[in-house]
Design a protein around this motif. Structure first.
Motif, PDB file in Angstrom:
ATOM      1  N   UNK A 135       0.814  -1.218   0.000  1.00 59.53           N
ATOM      2  CA  UNK A 135       0.000   0.000   0.000  1.00 59.53           C
ATOM      3  C   UNK A 135       0.851   1.273   0.000  1.00 59.53           C
ATOM      4  N   UNK A 136       2.110   1.149   0.376  1.00 59.28           N
ATOM      5  CA  UNK A 136       3.017   2.298   0.456  1.00 59.28           C
ATOM      6  C   UNK A 136       3.702   2.465  -0.899  1.00 59.28           C
ATOM      7  N   UNK A 137       3.827   3.706  -1.385  1.00 60.08           N
ATOM      8  CA  UNK A 137       4.500   3.915  -2.676  1.00 60.08           C
ATOM      9  C   UNK A 137       5.909   3.318  -2.676  1.00 60.08           C
ATOM     10  N   UNK A 138       6.286   2.712  -3.800  1.00 54.38           N
ATOM     11  CA  UNK A 138       7.580   2.021  -3.909  1.00 54.38           C
ATOM     12  C   UNK A 138       8.757   2.962  -3.691  1.00 54.38           C
ATOM     13  N   UNK A 139       8.619   4.244  -4.017  1.00 53.87           N
ATOM     14  CA  UNK A 139       9.742   5.179  -3.869  1.00 53.87           C
ATOM     15  C   UNK A 139       9.830   5.803  -2.473  1.00 53.87           C
ATOM     16  N   UNK A 140       8.851   5.526  -1.616  1.00 50.35           N
ATOM     17  CA  UNK A 140       8.867   6.076  -0.257  1.00 50.35           C
ATOM     18  C   UNK A 140      10.007   5.451   0.539  1.00 50.35           C
TER      19      UNK A 140
END
Length: 146
Positions: free
Chosen positions: A64-69
């Motif tokens: 659910x968390x953006x891959x670039x975060x």
């Protein structure tokens, strides 16, 4: 230590019991060590399986968390490293040593805490800037107040 053992033996004799010397504790931690598990945590007979299940659940939750975060990147690196150690190490005492995070009961608690943290982070999205873009290294500046 010996003095305490002798005192205990005298108490037993006075009470009519037989002194058999010091006894092994009735508990054993998940790793099989004779040190007590941390207060409030019970030994887990399937500590390796429990850890692997929690680590897999964390990976699913991180989708659910953006891959670039950076949060996701760092958690994935940490959990991947720990998963490799758990998979490669059969002996639980050795696993505790390799992880270097305390008793396995504590490591399981840490994994549970991380699993609870992921939805919170997903909801609040601390990696986003006010305009909605994902923060980069150059955008982040912290001004210290005296």
């Amino acid at each position: 230590l010996r003095r305490g053992t002798m005192f205990f033996a005298r108490v037993l004799r006075c009470a009519g019991g037989k002194s058999r010397g010091p006894r092994a504790p009735s508990w054993v931690s998940s790793s099989g060590s004779r040190f007590p598990p941390p207060v409030g945590l019970l030994p887990d007979e399937n500590a390796r399986d429990t850890l692997m299940g929690l680590y897999r659940a964390i990976f699913v939750a991180l989708e659910e968390v953006p891959a670039e975060a950076k949060y996701r990147v760092n958690v994935e690196k940490t959990i991947s490293h720990r998963m490799r150690l758990v998979e490669a190490t059969e002996d639980l005492l050795e696993l505790e040593e390799k992880l270097g995070l305390g008793k396995l009961e504590e490591v399981i608690e840490q994994a549970k805490d991380e699993l609870q943290l992921v939805p919170f982070m997903t909801e609040h999205q601390p990696w986003k800037m006010q305009d909605g873009s994902v923060a980069t290294k150059t955008q982040l500046k912290i001004e210290l107040i005296d």
